[in-house]
Design an enzyme around this catalytic site. Structure first.
Site, short mmCIF file in Angstrom:
data_model
loop_
_atom_site.label_atom_id
_atom_site.label_comp_id
_atom_site.label_asym_id
_atom_site.label_seq_id
_atom_site.Cartn_x
_atom_site.Cartn_y
_atom_site.Cartn_z
CG ASP A 231 37.42 -52.87 -27.87
OD1 ASP A 231 37.56 -53.64 -28.84
OD2 ASP A 231 36.92 -53.24 -26.78
CD GLU B 95 39.28 -59.16 -27.69
OE1 GLU B 95 38.42 -59.73 -27.00
OE2 GLU B 95 39.04 -58.13 -28.32
CD GLU C 251 35.29 -58.99 -24.35
OE1 GLU C 251 34.48 -58.25 -24.93
OE2 GLU C 251 36.52 -58.86 -24.45
#
Length: 607
Positions: A375, A424, A430
């Site tokens: 991430d 993503e 989210e």
């Protein structure tokens, strides 16, 4: 006299450039190359590319087209492990356009005209200590033209709002960019096949300008020897042509992983959405492992802060607990290139140095971890692209799956490195955690993504949440269930609370137990960006037809009867105005379905 005429003609061509036309194999799409400009034609629609080419430290600006080769047939057949279809096929005619500057320095533009779009890139040879100064590629999008383009962000997390103007304080735009140059004809602009020594790019326009220029991000590497840009890609045709296209992977490098037998797409239980930072709580992690067991999910994702897990157990206990129950674990890591301070989650700085990365991934392989979610990356810089490639290659050596988050969009790595099962690069569910904005805009946004972001590669949206996170959702249960089919991702994450899924009707739970993450075939049934979308996907002998309504009004949506022939066993999941579910078994697919505001439906069709 004849020789003199030929000399004059040759001089004229050198000064003015050539005008040539390339065609797709089926003849439906053509490209006219006129010196440094191009026109892409499909039926009555034209996409203007008024400038092409690149400028380096040694190449002049006044490039002239001196030669365009004859067509060379390109036939692409390859296998994918995930995506829109497992068996991919495409054909193109390839042309090499040679340009020279005032000093005689040459640049080639390789142009491929496919049946569903165009791809081109620039190639240079004999470079020594040069820099890429500018790319001139420019797409013309006139005022009044419908377009769906997101404002660029490092993580590509933005809406694709319908607009008819390029006027905006923001000048930087992200891929993919969808435009409708003529009614019913669409073009999707993106790029593909990022390699080492290349940065990714974006689109840039000055305020009130109709010209969108390709601008590569910062690239500190000097160019040596032979070098080329990524492919500039324009899918063009009907919405079906766009949605079903595999052009991004068609032009990308073939797989570099010899043995792919260990790569298994699948559905994942995920803890973060419902509890926000819940991965440091061992008791909650156990609940999501148990949910994976109950719903027959192969994976559980243990998200950030697992390195400080407490409340009765550590990450060692969690790995053991999952292994005993036959659930494979994916672990979260911070890329440690963007957010590393002020509350950034860990583990941090484990993957940046090659020797540390090798050690960490080897440890994960020994402990039976199946993959990693990495991430918070630093945008589209060349060094970031190289870092991602290094992560993919190192992970492959240790049989680890990859899911990139807070990262750039897919640009074909899913073919070259098939251990990349999801990315993503999307404004997904989210965001119910973060801001109230998503609640009212989600339905229209959801009905735009099948025509924009998800066209170019796997999308980790984290679909299908029936309860609320920090901010409520107002989409229906049918809408949420449909997203699991409508959106393609090799790792499809179920993010709601275990009790939310396990309180659903038995038919819904069975649907989730059988949900594929690999598709043999994908077809667009109908839709329009922001209004509605209906997609059919086949897994073996079973068809799934999923649709959503992106509007706040009841909508009657037609279904294509030709895709499903004969009598079948069909389980229908639809909305009901008075209660959460309407689940029935039917023998024939209806000609249309009435979709509630922000609603949705799924038909599971078996022989």
């Amino acid at each position: 006299m004849k020789r003199k005429i030929l000399t004059i003609v040759s001089l004229f061509l050198t000064l003015t450039g050539l005008a040539q036309t390339g065609q797709s194999p089926n003849g439906k799409l053509s490209v006219k190359v006129n010196n440094q400009a191009m026109e892409i034609h499909y039926q009555q629609a034209t996409l203007q590319v008024p400038a092409t080419g690149i400028r380096t430290t040694s190449m002049g600006q006044n490039l002239r087209l001196t030669e365009m080769s004859a067509a060379r047939p390109i036939v692409t057949d390859y296998q994918m492990l995930a995506g829109k279809r497992l068996n991919c096929h495409n054909e193109a005619n390839e042309y090499v356009c040679t340009y020279k500057d005032e000093k005689g320095k040459a640049m080639n533009m390789v142009l491929r005209v496919y049946n569903d779009g165009v791809a081109f890139r620039y190639e240079l040879s004999g470079l020594h200590n040069e820099r890429l100064e500018e790319e001139k590629t420019t797409f013309e999008i006139p005022e009044g033209t419908r377009r769906w383009i997101q404002r660029w962000t490092e993580a590509y997390e933005g809406f694709f709002p319908l607009s008819t103007t390029g006027e905006d304080k923001n000048h930087r735009w992200g891929y993919p960019a969808l435009v409708e140059p003529s009614e019913g004809v669409f073009a999707l602009i993106t790029e593909a096949n990022i390699e080492r020594r290349q940065s990714a790019s974006c689109l840039w326009n000055d305020k009130k300008s109709t010209s969108y220029q390709v601008r590569p991000d910062k690239n500190e590497v000097s160019l040596e020897g032979d070098w080329h840009t990524p492919w500039r890609v324009v899918m063009m045709g009907t919405l079906s042509d766009i949605v079903e296209s595999t052009l991004v992977t068609d032009v990308s490098e073939p797989t570099r992983i010899a043995d792919t037998s260990w790569i298994h797409p699948g559905v994942v239980s995920w803890i973060y959405w419902a509890y926000n930072r819940g991965s440091k709580d061992y008791q909650l992690v156990k609940q999501y492992i148990d949910m994976a067991v109950t719903l027959h999910l192969p994976y559980v994702l243990i998200d950030w802060e697992w390195d400080i897990m407490g409340n009765g157990g550590t990450i060692d206990d969690a790995l053991q607990y999952a292994a005993q129950r036959g659930v494979k674990v994916l672990l979260w890591y911070n890329s440690s290139t963007a957010w590393t301070t002020n509350g950034a989650g860990g583990p941090l700085f484990k993957l940046n140095k090659p020797e540390d990365r090798e050690k960490e991934f080897a440890m994960l392989e020994r402990r039976g971890v199946a993959g990693v979610k990495i991430d918070f990356f630093s945008g589209d810089l060349q060094e970031t692209m190289d870092y991602c490639i290094e992560l993919l290659e190192c992970a492959a050596r240790h049989h680890l799956l990859i899911n990139f988050h807070g990262a750039t969009i897919p640009r074909g790595w899913q073919r070259t490195y098939p251990n990349l099962l999801s990315t993503e690069g999307v404004y997904g569910a989210e965001w119910y955690n973060n801001v109230p904005t998503f609640t009212k805009r989600a339905a229209a946004h959801n009905a735009t993504l099948p025509f924009t972001r998800n066209v170019i590669g796997p999308m980790d949206y984290t679909p299908c949440t029936f309860s609320d996170s920090q901010h409520p959702h107002i989409t229906s249960n049918g809408h949420e269930l449909a997203l699991t089919v409508l959106y393609e991702s090799g790792l499809q994450h179920l993010a709601d609370k275990p009790e939310s899924y396990l309180s659903q009707p038995a038919e819904v739970q069975q649907f989730l137990k059988e949900l594929p993450s690999v598709w043999d075939e994908t077809r667009l049934i109908g839709g329009y960006p922001g209004e509605y979308a209906v997609i059919a996907r086949r897994s073996g002998n079973t068809w799934y037809i999923a649709g959503i309504n992106g509007t706040d009004s009841i909508k009657s949506i037609s279904l294509d009867q030709k895709i499903i022939k004969g009598r079948r066993h069909i389980t229908s999941f639809t909305d009901n105005a008075d209660h959460p579910w309407d689940i029935t078994v039917i023998r024939r697919l209806p000609k249309s379905v009435v979709c509630q505001p922000r609603g949705g439906f799924v038909y599971v069709i078996k022989k």
